[in-house]
Design an enzyme around this catalytic site. Structure first.
Site, PDB file in Angstrom:
ATOM      1  CB  SER A 223      -0.909  -0.003   1.228  1.00  0.00           C
ATOM      2  OG  SER A 223      -0.111   0.045   2.389  1.00  0.00           O
ATOM      3  CB  THR A 224       0.050   4.713  -1.107  1.00  0.00           C
ATOM      4  OG1 THR A 224      -0.140   4.327  -2.476  1.00  0.00           O
ATOM      5  CG2 THR A 224       0.657   6.093  -1.054  1.00  0.00           C
ATOM      6  CB  THR A 226       3.086  -0.065   3.861  1.00  0.00           C
ATOM      7  OG1 THR A 226       1.920  -0.453   4.571  1.00  0.00           O
ATOM      8  CG2 THR A 226       4.266  -0.846   4.396  1.00  0.00           C
ATOM      9  N   GLY A 227       4.361   2.228   2.002  1.00  0.00           N
ATOM     10  CA  GLY A 227       5.491   2.755   1.217  1.00  0.00           C
ATOM     11  C   GLY A 227       6.037   4.032   1.840  1.00  0.00           C
ATOM     12  CD  GLU A 244       6.313  -1.529  -9.167  1.00  0.00           C
ATOM     13  OE1 GLU A 244       5.288  -0.852  -9.381  1.00  0.00           O
ATOM     14  OE2 GLU A 244       7.194  -1.714 -10.015  1.00  0.00           O
ATOM     15  CB  CYS A 278      -1.225  -3.401  -7.844  1.00  0.00           C
ATOM     16  SG  CYS A 278      -0.284  -4.315  -9.064  1.00  0.00           S
TER      17      CYS A 278
HETATM   18  P1  NAD Z   1       0.415  -3.512   3.002  1.00  0.00           P
HETATM   19  O1  NAD Z   1       1.145  -2.244   2.684  1.00  0.00           O
HETATM   20  O2  NAD Z   1      -0.567  -3.516   4.092  1.00  0.00           O
HETATM   21  O3  NAD Z   1       1.442  -4.684   3.324  1.00  0.00           O
HETATM   22  C1  NAD Z   1       2.490  -5.041   2.429  1.00  0.00           C
HETATM   23  C2  NAD Z   1       3.662  -5.581   3.218  1.00  0.00           C
HETATM   24  O4  NAD Z   1       4.254  -4.549   3.990  1.00  0.00           O
HETATM   25  C3  NAD Z   1       3.317  -6.701   4.194  1.00  0.00           C
HETATM   26  O5  NAD Z   1       4.334  -7.671   4.112  1.00  0.00           O
HETATM   27  C4  NAD Z   1       3.354  -5.990   5.537  1.00  0.00           C
HETATM   28  O6  NAD Z   1       3.670  -6.834   6.606  1.00  0.00           O
HETATM   29  C5  NAD Z   1       4.467  -5.008   5.320  1.00  0.00           C
HETATM   30  N1  NAD Z   1       4.458  -3.857   6.211  1.00  0.00           N
HETATM   31  C6  NAD Z   1       3.405  -3.322   6.874  1.00  0.00           C
HETATM   32  N2  NAD Z   1       3.803  -2.238   7.561  1.00  0.00           N
HETATM   33  C7  NAD Z   1       5.116  -2.094   7.340  1.00  0.00           C
HETATM   34  C8  NAD Z   1       6.082  -1.154   7.739  1.00  0.00           C
HETATM   35  N3  NAD Z   1       5.768  -0.119   8.530  1.00  0.00           N
HETATM   36  N4  NAD Z   1       7.351  -1.283   7.282  1.00  0.00           N
HETATM   37  C9  NAD Z   1       7.675  -2.295   6.446  1.00  0.00           C
HETATM   38  N5  NAD Z   1       6.809  -3.224   6.041  1.00  0.00           N
HETATM   39  C10 NAD Z   1       5.541  -3.126   6.477  1.00  0.00           C
HETATM   40  O7  NAD Z   1      -0.240  -3.927   1.600  1.00  0.00           O
HETATM   41  P2  NAD Z   1      -1.232  -5.147   1.310  1.00  0.00           P
HETATM   42  O8  NAD Z   1      -2.557  -4.815   1.940  1.00  0.00           O
HETATM   43  O9  NAD Z   1      -0.560  -6.422   1.616  1.00  0.00           O
HETATM   44  O10 NAD Z   1      -1.371  -5.058  -0.278  1.00  0.00           O
HETATM   45  C11 NAD Z   1      -2.396  -4.367  -0.924  1.00  0.00           C
HETATM   46  C12 NAD Z   1      -1.857  -3.072  -1.504  1.00  0.00           C
HETATM   47  O11 NAD Z   1      -0.714  -3.354  -2.311  1.00  0.00           O
HETATM   48  C13 NAD Z   1      -2.842  -2.401  -2.432  1.00  0.00           C
HETATM   49  O12 NAD Z   1      -2.828  -1.001  -2.207  1.00  0.00           O
HETATM   50  C14 NAD Z   1      -2.288  -2.687  -3.817  1.00  0.00           C
HETATM   51  O13 NAD Z   1      -2.665  -1.758  -4.796  1.00  0.00           O
HETATM   52  C15 NAD Z   1      -0.829  -2.705  -3.561  1.00  0.00           C
HETATM   53  N6  NAD Z   1      -0.127  -3.487  -4.576  1.00  0.00           N
HETATM   54  C16 NAD Z   1       0.654  -2.822  -5.484  1.00  0.00           C
HETATM   55  C17 NAD Z   1       1.286  -3.524  -6.491  1.00  0.00           C
HETATM   56  C18 NAD Z   1       2.130  -2.816  -7.519  1.00  0.00           C
HETATM   57  O14 NAD Z   1       2.824  -3.476  -8.276  1.00  0.00           O
HETATM   58  N7  NAD Z   1       2.115  -1.486  -7.568  1.00  0.00           N
HETATM   59  C19 NAD Z   1       1.155  -4.910  -6.553  1.00  0.00           C
HETATM   60  C20 NAD Z   1       0.360  -5.569  -5.608  1.00  0.00           C
HETATM   61  C21 NAD Z   1      -0.274  -4.828  -4.615  1.00  0.00           C
END
Ligand code: NAD
Length: 470
Positions: A223-224, A226-227, A244, A278
């Protein structure tokens, strides 16, 4: 050649007695218990990966490629076991563009990564100067992934990193650790020790990875929000990042389309992986001249796509992976129906049935500022907005702060390309949506992140550019 484990043996090799219990999102039944590692475990894994990295970097590129090819063979040999586990943990059906497709893509991406030309550019070669741009390994790469395509996205992150001489530590999503543990178990059978490690754990483990002094780069998909957190955590170490992030992809249907001819592609562009993708089509803008026919054609295709438990060979749509995502979809569809929008199909989920099933939902006559349009639904619900002029459609498509993908639908390729060039998105597809290819770079604009994956650009992104001048 290593022998292939049965499903039961593979599950036994990756599960533990105490840890994070994983439930099948279609039934609520237990799938297995995944280890839940700590930040100290992460530190130990990074130390082992750092110790293994010089040896892996010194391994000739041809041998590293050979390992990737053997890894592809190993994934194929265990393909059915991996697909069943993926289906049970993530929820996606075996058939359709789902679990078997995802495992197949893992093997395809490993092979394509091995076949990609190694990046090296001669910049100047004349009587006075010989300058080359070469690419060195970075060191240890951290890979943090989401739960929607857990195996495929892990491969996208690790294959190029390994090819370029880095070792890799993976932190999978806490929702789908078993899929990644099983995949890595298959891969490590053909890789040297400690070149690839997985550390399943919560967000604190991900956060530690992002800030770790011995991690040179983080590949992140998620997710944005977490990014943004990873950018902050990585600031002190000036870490390289590929981000991503989330998207809310728009599709623009021009008035010259044949609605019945495009309906199948439109549907799968939006509903692949039950909308949990995504770069899925998440907002559809349709010209008023063809609006009713496009809506009707979409309803026909949607009605013919069976949804249910993933292990049933008949299904092509599954449940949402988890309750939190189900709630997001429910809230957004409720906001649309409360606004007076028209439900063409779906909505009204059966709350008493087991599993996180949300029915395939098509919503028409919806305002562009409705939350179902402006927020990422990440589920099986598509809002269809009517427009009258192309300028209006382009403005609505570009009106959000994310820009992963977009699409234009038309019988006139030149007209479609003109509209495509006006869209603020990393990829714009024409008469399709969301297809990716291992040789075509992929990445987002705006808050969908930065950095490119795939192809030569993807290899460069997991390496340190170095000029040799002289
Ligand atoms: P998320 O951001 O909740 O979690 C992703 C990962 O980040 C998990 O492994 C989680 O444990 C980890 N995480 C959580 N907090 C963290 C932190 N503070 N520091 C480091 N790591 C942390 O995302 P999600 O719910 O698993 O995925 C769905 C999102 O991902 C949607 O917004 C989707 O659009 C996006 N996505 C993007 C792409 C792309 O290629 N752009 C591909 C797939 C999914």
């Amino acid at each position: 050649m290593t022998s292939t484990l049965s499903y039961e043996d593979l599950l036994a090799a990756i599960t533990v007695d105490e840890g994070r219990e994983i439930l099948d999102p279609a039934t609520g039944e237990p799938v297995g218990i995944a280890p839940d590692r700590t930040v100290e475990d992460l530190d130990a894994a990074v130390a082992r990966a750092a110790a293994a990295q010089p040896g892996w970097a010194a391994t000739p590129d041809t041998e590293r490629c050979d390992r990737l090819l053997r890894a592809a063979d190993a994934v194929e040999a265990a393909g059915e076991q991996l697909a069943v586990l993926l289906s049970r943990e993530q929820g996606k059906p075996l058939n359709g563009p789902n679990a078997r497709f995802e495992v197949g893509a893992c093997a395809a991406w490993l092979r394509a990564t091995a076949a990609t030309p190694y990046p090296r550019e001669v910049l100047i070669d004349d009587d006075e100067t010989h300058a080359e741009l070469t690419y060195r390994p970075l060191g240890v790469v951290g890979a943090i992934g989401p739960w929607n395509w857990p195996m495929m996205i892990t491969i996208w992150q690790i294959a190029p990193a390994l090819r370029m001489g880095n070792t890799v530590v993976v932190k999978p999503s806490e929702y789908t650790p078993l899929s990644v543990l099983a995949l890595v178990r298959v891969l490590t059978a053909v890789l040297p020790d400690d070149v690839l490690t997985v550390v399943p754990g919560g967000r604190e483990v991900g956060s530690r990875l992002a800030g770790h002094a011995d991690i040179a780069k983080v590949m992140f998909t998620g997710s944005t929000r977490t990014g943004q957190s990873i950018i902050r955590d990585s600031a002190d170490t000036i870490k390289r990042l590929t981000l991503e992030l989330g998207g809310n992809d728009a599709g623009i249907v021009l008035p010259d389309v044949d609605p019945e001819a495009i309906a199948e592609n439109l549907f799968w562009g939006a509903f692949i992986n039950t909308g949990q993708t995504c770069a899925a089509l998440k907002r559809l803008y349709v010209h008023t001249d063809v609006y009713d026919r496009v809506c009707a054609a979409l309803v026909d295709v949607a009605r013919a796509a069976p949804q249910g438990r993933g292990l049933d060979e008949n299904n092509v749509l599954g449940p949402l992976q988890n309750g939190a995502q189900y709630e997001i979809v429910r809230r957004l569809v409720d906001s649309a129906t409360a606004s007076g929008a028209t439900v063409l199909l779906g909505a009204n989920p059966d709350h008493d049935a087991p599993g996180w099933f949300y029915p395939t939902t098509l919503i028409a006559d919806i305002d562009n500022d409705n939350p179902l349009v402006t927020e990422e639904q990440f589920g099986p619900a598509l809002p269809i907005v009517r427009y009258s002029t192309v300028d209006e459609a382009v403005a609505m498509a570009n009106g959000l702060d994310v820009g992963l993908g977009a699409s234009v639908w038309s019988s006139d390729r030149a007209a479609a390309r003109e509209v495509a060039a006006r869209l603020e998105a990393g990829t714009v597809w024409i008469n399709a949506h969301g297809g990716v290819h291992p040789m075509i770079p992929f990445g987002g604009l705006k808050k969908s992140g930065y950095g490119l994956e795939f192809g030569v650009e993807g290899l460069k992104s997991v390496a340190a550019p170095q000029v040799i001048n002289g």
